[in-house]
Design a protein around this motif. Structure first.
Motif, PDB file in Angstrom:
ATOM      1  N   ASP A 139      -8.361  16.675 -18.441  1.00 20.43           N
ATOM      2  CA  ASP A 139      -9.467  17.203 -17.621  1.00 20.43           C
ATOM      3  C   ASP A 139      -9.583  16.446 -16.301  1.00 20.43           C
ATOM      4  N   THR A 140      -9.466  15.118 -16.418  1.00 12.92           N
ATOM      5  CA  THR A 140      -9.619  14.301 -15.209  1.00 12.92           C
ATOM      6  C   THR A 140      -8.413  14.464 -14.282  1.00 12.92           C
ATOM      7  N   ILE A 141      -7.229  14.637 -14.873  1.00 16.33           N
ATOM      8  CA  ILE A 141      -6.039  14.867 -14.037  1.00 16.33           C
ATOM      9  C   ILE A 141      -6.257  16.121 -13.181  1.00 16.33           C
ATOM     10  N   LEU A 142      -6.745  17.188 -13.853  1.00 14.66           N
ATOM     11  CA  LEU A 142      -6.937  18.459 -13.131  1.00 14.66           C
ATOM     12  C   LEU A 142      -7.981  18.290 -12.026  1.00 14.66           C
ATOM     13  N   LYS A 143      -9.024  17.544 -12.339  1.00 20.26           N
ATOM     14  CA  LYS A 143     -10.083  17.287 -11.347  1.00 20.26           C
ATOM     15  C   LYS A 143      -9.511  16.492 -10.163  1.00 20.26           C
ATOM     16  N   ARG A 144      -8.694  15.475 -10.504  1.00 18.97           N
ATOM     17  CA  ARG A 144      -8.113  14.643  -9.436  1.00 18.97           C
ATOM     18  C   ARG A 144      -7.160  15.462  -8.569  1.00 18.97           C
ATOM     19  N   TYR A 145      -6.438  16.393  -9.216  1.00 18.53           N
ATOM     20  CA  TYR A 145      -5.522  17.235  -8.447  1.00 18.53           C
ATOM     21  C   TYR A 145      -6.313  18.141  -7.488  1.00 18.53           C
ATOM     22  N   ASP A 146      -7.399  18.726  -7.985  1.00 21.69           N
ATOM     23  CA  ASP A 146      -8.231  19.595  -7.134  1.00 21.69           C
ATOM     24  C   ASP A 146      -8.805  18.806  -5.958  1.00 21.69           C
ATOM     25  N   TYR A 148      -7.534  16.209  -4.641  1.00 26.55           N
ATOM     26  CA  TYR A 148      -6.416  15.955  -3.726  1.00 26.55           C
ATOM     27  C   TYR A 148      -6.194  17.167  -2.812  1.00 26.55           C
ATOM     28  N   MET A 149      -6.129  18.379  -3.432  1.00 28.94           N
ATOM     29  CA  MET A 149      -5.843  19.579  -2.638  1.00 28.94           C
ATOM     30  C   MET A 149      -6.946  19.847  -1.611  1.00 28.94           C
ATOM     31  N   GLU A 150      -8.193  19.606  -2.029  1.00 29.72           N
ATOM     32  CA  GLU A 150      -9.316  19.917  -1.132  1.00 29.72           C
ATOM     33  C   GLU A 150      -9.495  18.872  -0.027  1.00 29.72           C
ATOM     34  N   THR A 151      -9.387  17.604  -0.404  1.00 26.49           N
ATOM     35  CA  THR A 151      -9.799  16.554   0.531  1.00 26.49           C
ATOM     36  C   THR A 151      -8.633  15.763   1.124  1.00 26.49           C
ATOM     37  N   THR A 152      -7.620  15.507   0.318  1.00 29.36           N
ATOM     38  CA  THR A 152      -6.540  14.641   0.807  1.00 29.36           C
ATOM     39  C   THR A 152      -5.436  15.429   1.497  1.00 29.36           C
ATOM     40  N   ARG A 153      -5.077  16.590   0.929  1.00 28.72           N
ATOM     41  CA  ARG A 153      -3.972  17.365   1.510  1.00 28.72           C
ATOM     42  C   ARG A 153      -4.210  17.635   3.004  1.00 28.72           C
ATOM     43  N   PRO A 154      -5.453  17.969   3.422  1.00 27.22           N
ATOM     44  CA  PRO A 154      -5.682  18.205   4.856  1.00 27.22           C
ATOM     45  C   PRO A 154      -5.382  16.988   5.740  1.00 27.22           C
ATOM     46  N   VAL A 155      -5.388  15.794   5.158  1.00 29.46           N
ATOM     47  CA  VAL A 155      -5.081  14.596   5.959  1.00 29.46           C
ATOM     48  C   VAL A 155      -3.624  14.637   6.437  1.00 29.46           C
ATOM     49  N   LEU A 156      -2.811  15.428   5.717  1.00 22.55           N
ATOM     50  CA  LEU A 156      -1.406  15.562   6.122  1.00 22.55           C
ATOM     51  C   LEU A 156      -1.284  16.069   7.558  1.00 22.55           C
ATOM     52  N   ASN A 157      -2.162  17.004   7.908  1.00 21.73           N
ATOM     53  CA  ASN A 157      -2.098  17.552   9.277  1.00 21.73           C
ATOM     54  C   ASN A 157      -2.300  16.463  10.328  1.00 21.73           C
ATOM     55  N   TYR A 158      -3.033  15.444   9.932  1.00 17.62           N
ATOM     56  CA  TYR A 158      -3.317  14.331  10.842  1.00 17.62           C
ATOM     57  C   TYR A 158      -2.033  13.540  11.132  1.00 17.62           C
ATOM     58  N   TYR A 159      -1.125  13.515  10.147  1.00 18.26           N
ATOM     59  CA  TYR A 159       0.078  12.688  10.267  1.00 18.26           C
ATOM     60  C   TYR A 159       1.377  13.467  10.479  1.00 18.26           C
TER      61      TYR A 159
END
Ligand code: AMP
Length: 187
Positions: A139-146, A148-159
């Motif tokens: 459950d926590t893995i799935l939450k952490r993945y979500d 990541y997709m919502e908040t961390t993945r967009p940081v990629l555009n920064y780099y």
């Protein structure tokens, strides 16, 4: 040489950070480890963050930033930082840039270890058996993945438009990823 290892939970950032730490005589800066340490010490920060971490939620930027700022300004570690799990939000990325500039440093290489959701789930299930981390249940893995997709993945555009940005297939074997990183670093 300062390096950022970027990617979803279970991408292998920690493993590669440890390899680089040995190879380059640098310092792994794992926010996850630093935060888990605070929990173990039962510090005030530890007591504040324990529930967030166990639920797979991000710890507040203010707390994480204050812990990392100290490391960036640590003279012994200057130019020898391997970030593993930081930055994970745009606010963290912007703060990091500011501190690096103010301490006369820069990021030399960014490695994005790209892995799909199914591989992550399989890997973290295995890690749960080895490390017994309380945030590695399904459950926590799935939450952490979500998160990541919502908040961390967009940081990629920064780099991702930086010339020092490198995407690596994180589904490869550990040794293959290490070898790709070493080739790019020419070490
Ligand atoms: P990790 O060991 O990198 O997988 O991180 C474990 C957990 O620590 C995450 O699920 C978050 O709860 C917390 N954490 C680690 N790094 C950060 C960060 N940069 N910002 C916010 N929370 C973090």
């Amino acid at each position: 040489m300062n390096i950022i290892l970027f990617g979803p939970p279970g991408a292998g950032k920690g493993t590669q950070a440890k390899n680089l730490e040995k190879k380059l005589n640098n310092f792994q800066v794992s926010t996850g480890d630093i935060l888990r340490d605070e929990i173990k010490k039962e510090s005030e920060i530890g007591r504040t963050i324990i529930n967030y971490m166990n639920e797979g939620k991000f710890v507040d930027d203010k707390i994480v930033n204050s812990l990392i700022k100290k490391v960036v300004f640590d003279k012994q570690k200057k130019g020898k930082l391997i970030f593993d799990g930081y930055p994970r939000t745009l606010d963290q990325a912007k703060n990091l840039d500011l501190w690096l500039t103010n301490s006369d440093q820069k990021i030399d290489f960014i490695f994005f270890l790209n892995v799909n959701k199914d591989t992550i789930i399989q890997r973290i299930k295995k890690r749960k058996i080895i490390e017994n981390r309380s945030d590695d249940d399904l459950d926590t893995i799935l939450k952490r993945y979500d998160t990541y997709m919502e908040t961390t993945r967009p940081v990629l555009n920064y780099y991702s438009t930086n010339s020092n940005f490198n995407e690596i297939d994180g589904a490869l074997k550990i040794a293959e990823i290490t070898s790709k990183i070493n080739d790019i670093l020419k070490v």
